[in-house]
Design an enzyme around this catalytic site. Structure first.
Site, PDB file in Angstrom:
ATOM      1  N   VAL A   9       0.635  -1.471  -0.047  1.00 40.80           N
ATOM      2  CA  VAL A   9      -0.166   0.165   0.347  1.00 40.80           C
ATOM      3  C   VAL A   9       0.774   0.939   0.317  1.00 40.80           C
ATOM      4  O   VAL A   9       1.789   0.915   0.600  1.00 40.80           O
ATOM      5  CB  VAL A   9      -0.944   0.283   1.300  1.00 40.80           C
ATOM      6  CG1 VAL A   9      -1.981  -0.856   1.504  1.00 40.80           C
ATOM      7  CG2 VAL A   9      -0.020  -0.500   2.383  1.00 40.80           C
ATOM      8  N   SER A  10       0.036   1.975  -0.854  1.00 38.05           N
ATOM      9  CA  SER A  10       1.152   3.844  -0.121  1.00 38.05           C
ATOM     10  C   SER A  10       0.204   4.202   0.347  1.00 38.05           C
ATOM     11  O   SER A  10      -1.338   4.230   0.720  1.00 38.05           O
ATOM     12  CB  SER A  10       0.878   4.138  -1.343  1.00 38.05           C
ATOM     13  OG  SER A  10      -0.114   4.833  -2.019  1.00 38.05           O
ATOM     14  N   THR A  11       1.037   5.756   1.662  1.00 38.98           N
ATOM     15  CA  THR A  11      -0.120   5.959   2.024  1.00 38.98           C
ATOM     16  C   THR A  11      -1.024   7.106   1.278  1.00 38.98           C
ATOM     17  O   THR A  11      -2.226   7.188   1.702  1.00 38.98           O
ATOM     18  CB  THR A  11       0.644   7.054   2.717  1.00 38.98           C
ATOM     19  OG1 THR A  11       1.868   7.082   2.941  1.00 38.98           O
ATOM     20  CG2 THR A  11       0.727   7.902   3.779  1.00 38.98           C
TER      21      THR A  11
END
Length: 258
Positions: A9-11
């Site tokens: 995941v990315s932020t």
């Protein structure tokens, strides 16, 4: 089949969609239980953008090492974009996978590359994803060129230009004090002067970079050629106007151009 799971995941994704590592892991477990596979291990990358190749991600690098083992036959992901940033990254992965016999299982795209049909489907999916990314880049570039040709401010103000006006009336104009240097830099590059030679000449002449630093970045010099022709048609700001804007920018602690 023994599989390892990979989640990423990315932020930005977490904030926008609530896509958590835990949710992805639960889906991987359910997939393996449904299809009779064994999830022997899992690897994750949190806050890592898809723009980074899988081999350069901490969790991705460990996952690739695990696939070299004799007890692991493949990797399972929720979506292909968890693994690959683009078609080239995917093809690089498969060059590695061909040597180890590793397969890819993607839940969302219903892909199992252990079969010829699955490998074909995966290749098509990668090509289609790359095509969509290329289209998005082309549209963004065309939008940027169109707006700057019309004098509208789009993103940062290019070196050699200045933004005049407020709100929707804000327009780009050429900055008389720096436009000459931009033109000289572009002409020298077109004549074959190397970036390092040009940087040394600018340092010797005391011409600061767009950020105010004494030494220019090679990337900054290289990028000055981008859209230069479209900027050349902009009107030139008068000296008094530039002085007023520069004074206001100095008092605000910002640069009048970047």
């Amino acid at each position: 089949m023994n599989l390892v799971g990979y989640v990423r995941v990315s932020t930005e994704e977490q904030a926008r969609e609530g896509v958590s590592l835990g949710q992805q892991t639960e889906r991987l477990k359910a997939y393996c239980a449904l299809h009779g596979h064994v999830l022997v291990d899992g690897y994750s990358d949190e806050g890592v953008s898809a723009s980074m190749p899988v081999a350069k991600r901490p969790g991705g690098r460990l996952m690739l090492e695990a696939l070299k083992g004799k007890d692991v036959q493949g990797v399972v992901v929720v979506r292909l974009d968890r693994l690959f940033r683009d078609a080239l990254d995917g093809l690089t992965f498969f060059r590695h996978a061909d040597r180890t016999g590793a397969t890819v299982h993607s839940i969302s795209e219903l892909i199992d590359s252990s079969t010829p049909a699955g490998k074909l489907s995966l290749t098509i999916q990668l090509a289609a994803a790359q095509y969509e990314r290329d289209l998005a880049v082309q549209r963004a570039t065309e939008c940027s060129v169109s707006m700057r040709e019309s004098g509208r401010v789009y993103g940062t103000v290019p070196y050699g230009c200045i933004a005049v006006g407020e709100g929707d009336a804000r327009r780009l104009m050429r900055q008389p004090f720096t436009w000459g240097w931009r033109r000289t830099i572009v002409e020298d590059l077109a004549a074959g002067v190397s970036l390092r030679t040009l940087r040394a000449e600018l340092l010797e002449r005391g011409i600061p970079s767009p950020t105010g630093r004494r030494v220019w970045s090679l990337n900054t010099l290289r990028e000055l050629r981008t859209h230069h022709a479209s900027l050349a048609s902009l009107p030139m700001a008068d000296v008094d106007h530039v002085a007023t804007i520069s004074t206001a920018a100095t008092e605000a602690g910002v640069s009048a151009h970047v």
